[in-house]
Structure formats: structure tokens, C-alpha cells
Design a protein around this motif. Structure first.
Motif, PDB file in Angstrom:
ATOM      1  N   SER A 108       5.287   3.985  -4.131  1.00 28.18           N
ATOM      2  CA  SER A 108       5.390   5.000  -3.082  1.00 28.18           C
ATOM      3  C   SER A 108       4.003   5.282  -2.521  1.00 28.18           C
ATOM      4  O   SER A 108       3.007   5.210  -3.247  1.00 28.18           O
ATOM      5  N   THR A 109       3.936   5.598  -1.235  1.00 26.64           N
ATOM      6  CA  THR A 109       2.639   5.755  -0.572  1.00 26.64           C
ATOM      7  C   THR A 109       2.565   7.044   0.236  1.00 26.64           C
ATOM      8  O   THR A 109       3.585   7.575   0.692  1.00 26.64           O
ATOM      9  N   LYS A 110       1.338   7.527   0.389  1.00 22.59           N
ATOM     10  CA  LYS A 110       1.056   8.661   1.278  1.00 22.59           C
ATOM     11  C   LYS A 110      -0.281   8.406   1.938  1.00 22.59           C
ATOM     12  O   LYS A 110      -1.155   7.764   1.343  1.00 22.59           O
ATOM     13  N   TYR A 111      -0.436   8.951   3.146  1.00 26.93           N
ATOM     14  CA  TYR A 111      -1.649   8.721   3.923  1.00 26.93           C
ATOM     15  C   TYR A 111      -2.182  10.019   4.508  1.00 26.93           C
ATOM     16  O   TYR A 111      -1.415  10.914   4.860  1.00 26.93           O
ATOM     17  N   ALA A 112      -3.495  10.073   4.666  1.00 25.37           N
ATOM     18  CA  ALA A 112      -4.090  11.149   5.437  1.00 25.37           C
ATOM     19  C   ALA A 112      -3.667  10.989   6.889  1.00 25.37           C
ATOM     20  O   ALA A 112      -3.470   9.866   7.373  1.00 25.37           O
ATOM     21  N   GLU A 113      -3.521  12.109   7.585  1.00 25.30           N
ATOM     22  CA  GLU A 113      -3.079  12.058   8.977  1.00 25.30           C
ATOM     23  C   GLU A 113      -4.002  11.195   9.831  1.00 25.30           C
ATOM     24  O   GLU A 113      -3.548  10.516  10.758  1.00 25.30           O
ATOM     25  N   SER A 114      -5.276  11.222   9.525  1.00 27.45           N
ATOM     26  CA  SER A 114      -6.260  10.512  10.348  1.00 27.45           C
ATOM     27  C   SER A 114      -6.106   8.992  10.298  1.00 27.45           C
ATOM     28  O   SER A 114      -6.608   8.290  11.170  1.00 27.45           O
ATOM     29  N   VAL A 115      -5.408   8.476   9.282  1.00 24.26           N
ATOM     30  CA  VAL A 115      -5.274   7.021   9.151  1.00 24.26           C
ATOM     31  C   VAL A 115      -3.827   6.560   9.214  1.00 24.26           C
ATOM     32  O   VAL A 115      -3.559   5.352   9.194  1.00 24.26           O
ATOM     33  N   LYS A 116      -2.904   7.497   9.288  1.00 29.95           N
ATOM     34  CA  LYS A 116      -1.485   7.146   9.292  1.00 29.95           C
ATOM     35  C   LYS A 116      -1.182   6.205  10.457  1.00 29.95           C
ATOM     36  O   LYS A 116      -1.705   6.390  11.561  1.00 29.95           O
ATOM     37  N   ASN A 117      -0.379   5.215  10.188  1.00 21.64           N
ATOM     38  CA  ASN A 117       0.044   4.202  11.162  1.00 21.64           C
ATOM     39  C   ASN A 117      -1.058   3.213  11.526  1.00 21.64           C
ATOM     40  O   ASN A 117      -0.848   2.330  12.358  1.00 21.64           O
ATOM     41  N   ARG A 118      -2.232   3.342  10.930  1.00 28.35           N
ATOM     42  CA  ARG A 118      -3.305   2.356  11.134  1.00 28.35           C
ATOM     43  C   ARG A 118      -3.687   1.657   9.835  1.00 28.35           C
ATOM     44  O   ARG A 118      -4.087   0.498   9.847  1.00 28.35           O
ATOM     45  N   PHE A 119      -3.601   2.367   8.720  1.00 32.71           N
ATOM     46  CA  PHE A 119      -3.978   1.826   7.414  1.00 32.71           C
ATOM     47  C   PHE A 119      -2.731   1.623   6.562  1.00 32.71           C
ATOM     48  O   PHE A 119      -1.771   2.395   6.660  1.00 32.71           O
ATOM     49  N   THR A 120      -2.770   0.590   5.719  1.00 37.03           N
ATOM     50  CA  THR A 120      -1.672   0.334   4.795  1.00 37.03           C
ATOM     51  C   THR A 120      -2.229   0.107   3.404  1.00 37.03           C
ATOM     52  O   THR A 120      -3.066  -0.779   3.198  1.00 37.03           O
ATOM     53  N   ILE A 121      -1.767   0.907   2.459  1.00 40.14           N
ATOM     54  CA  ILE A 121      -2.174   0.756   1.068  1.00 40.14           C
ATOM     55  C   ILE A 121      -1.104  -0.036   0.336  1.00 40.14           C
ATOM     56  O   ILE A 121       0.095   0.118   0.599  1.00 40.14           O
ATOM     57  N   SER A 122      -1.532  -0.922  -0.565  1.00 38.04           N
ATOM     58  CA  SER A 122      -0.573  -1.715  -1.325  1.00 38.04           C
ATOM     59  C   SER A 122      -1.192  -2.069  -2.669  1.00 38.04           C
ATOM     60  O   SER A 122      -2.393  -1.886  -2.880  1.00 38.04           O
ATOM     61  N   ARG A 123      -0.354  -2.571  -3.573  1.00 38.59           N
ATOM     62  CA  ARG A 123      -0.863  -2.967  -4.884  1.00 38.59           C
ATOM     63  C   ARG A 123      -0.166  -4.251  -5.314  1.00 38.59           C
ATOM     64  O   ARG A 123       1.007  -4.457  -5.026  1.00 38.59           O
ATOM     65  N   GLU A 124      -0.928  -5.102  -5.998  1.00 36.83           N
ATOM     66  CA  GLU A 124      -0.417  -6.369  -6.507  1.00 36.83           C
ATOM     67  C   GLU A 124      -0.549  -6.328  -8.015  1.00 36.83           C
ATOM     68  O   GLU A 124      -1.635  -6.558  -8.574  1.00 36.83           O
ATOM     69  N   ASN A 125       0.562  -6.031  -8.665  1.00 40.03           N
ATOM     70  CA  ASN A 125       0.518  -5.768 -10.098  1.00 40.03           C
ATOM     71  C   ASN A 125       0.067  -6.980 -10.909  1.00 40.03           C
ATOM     72  O   ASN A 125      -0.622  -6.828 -11.919  1.00 40.03           O
ATOM     73  N   ALA A 126       0.412  -8.174 -10.464  1.00 41.88           N
ATOM     74  CA  ALA A 126       0.052  -9.369 -11.223  1.00 41.88           C
ATOM     75  C   ALA A 126      -1.457  -9.586 -11.261  1.00 41.88           C
ATOM     76  O   ALA A 126      -1.972 -10.256 -12.164  1.00 41.88           O
ATOM     77  N   LYS A 127      -2.165  -9.009 -10.291  1.00 41.74           N
ATOM     78  CA  LYS A 127      -3.619  -9.182 -10.215  1.00 41.74           C
ATOM     79  C   LYS A 127      -4.370  -7.895 -10.507  1.00 41.74           C
ATOM     80  O   LYS A 127      -5.603  -7.863 -10.360  1.00 41.74           O
ATOM     81  N   ASN A 128      -3.652  -6.846 -10.875  1.00 37.46           N
ATOM     82  CA  ASN A 128      -4.306  -5.539 -11.116  1.00 37.46           C
ATOM     83  C   ASN A 128      -5.199  -5.150  -9.946  1.00 37.46           C
ATOM     84  O   ASN A 128      -6.332  -4.659 -10.135  1.00 37.46           O
ATOM     85  N   THR A 129      -4.718  -5.371  -8.748  1.00 40.28           N
ATOM     86  CA  THR A 129      -5.521  -5.175  -7.544  1.00 40.28           C
ATOM     87  C   THR A 129      -4.784  -4.295  -6.533  1.00 40.28           C
ATOM     88  O   THR A 129      -3.587  -4.457  -6.322  1.00 40.28           O
ATOM     89  N   MET A 130      -5.539  -3.401  -5.947  1.00 43.83           N
ATOM     90  CA  MET A 130      -5.032  -2.539  -4.884  1.00 43.83           C
ATOM     91  C   MET A 130      -5.728  -2.935  -3.585  1.00 43.83           C
ATOM     92  O   MET A 130      -6.886  -3.375  -3.613  1.00 43.83           O
TER      93      MET A 130
END
Length: 111
Positions: A56-78
Motif C-alpha cells: 500500500s502506498t501514500k504520497y505527499a500532495e506535492s508529488v502525487k501523480n508525479r512520483f511512484t514508490i514501489s518495492r521489489e521484495n526479491a531484491k530487498n530494494t525500494m
């Protein structure tokens, strides 16, 4: 000392894109919500985005719809995919997970 490790910062023109990466120790990555923060010159550090263990994700208003956060569990990387960058996005970007922080990666957006 265990830390998170950010990468992917750089210089980009306004309107461009960058992708930041954050590598974490497996136990930290698997058991914590992970987040991105940023600190612009002369300003306080501010929260940018957060991703839960389940994605699940949440964003600051200033970056919403421009930034995307994600995570790749197999690589322990965000990741933080940043697009439509503006000069006001210029900052040092930090990743955070549990009690750990990275040392930051510089993002500079030229207008």
C-alpha cells in the motif's frame, strides 16, 4: 554500522525523470514500512512517500501523480520513480526503514 543505501540521483532538466533506488538489509526490508524523505537547502526534511509491507502506498500532495514508490521484495530494494520533475524537487533524497536511514542521494532539477 548498518545503513540503507540510496542510488540514482543526479542532474536532470525540468520535466525529466529519474529513478531512485534504496537497498536495505533483508530483515529490515521484510518487516518494515519503507519511506522516502527529502531535504532541500535551508529547509527541514520532509516526507515524500511511503510503502507498506503489503504494497500500500501514500504520497505527499506535492508529488502525487508525479512520483511512484514501489518495492521489489526479491531484491530487498525500494524505488522512487520521479517524473515531470520541477525545480522545487531539488533536494537530497533519503530512504528510511525501521530505525535505519540512508546517507542520501542528491537530485538536482535545472529549470
Amino acid at each position: 554500522q548498518v545503513r540503507l543505501v540510496e542510488s540514482g540521483g543526479g542532474l536532470v532538466q525540468a520535466g525529466g525523470s529519474l529513478r531512485l533506488c534504496c537497498q536495505a538489509p533483508g530483515i529490515i526490508f521484510r518487516t518494515n514500512t519503507m519511506a522516502w524523505y527529502r531535504q532541500a537547502p535551508g529547509k527541514q526534511r520532509e516526507w515524500v512517500a511511503v510503502i507498506g509491507i503489503g504494497g500500500s502506498t501514500k504520497y505527499a500532495e506535492s508529488v502525487k501523480n508525479r512520483f511512484t514508490i514501489s518495492r521489489e521484495n526479491a531484491k530487498n530494494t525500494m524505488y522512487l520513480q520521479m517524473s515531470s520533475l520541477k525545480s522545487e524537487d531539488t533536494a537530497v533524497y533519503y530512504c528510511q526503514g525501521g530505525t535505519l536511514w540512508g546517507s542520501g542521494t542528491q537530485v538536482t532539477v535545472s529549470s
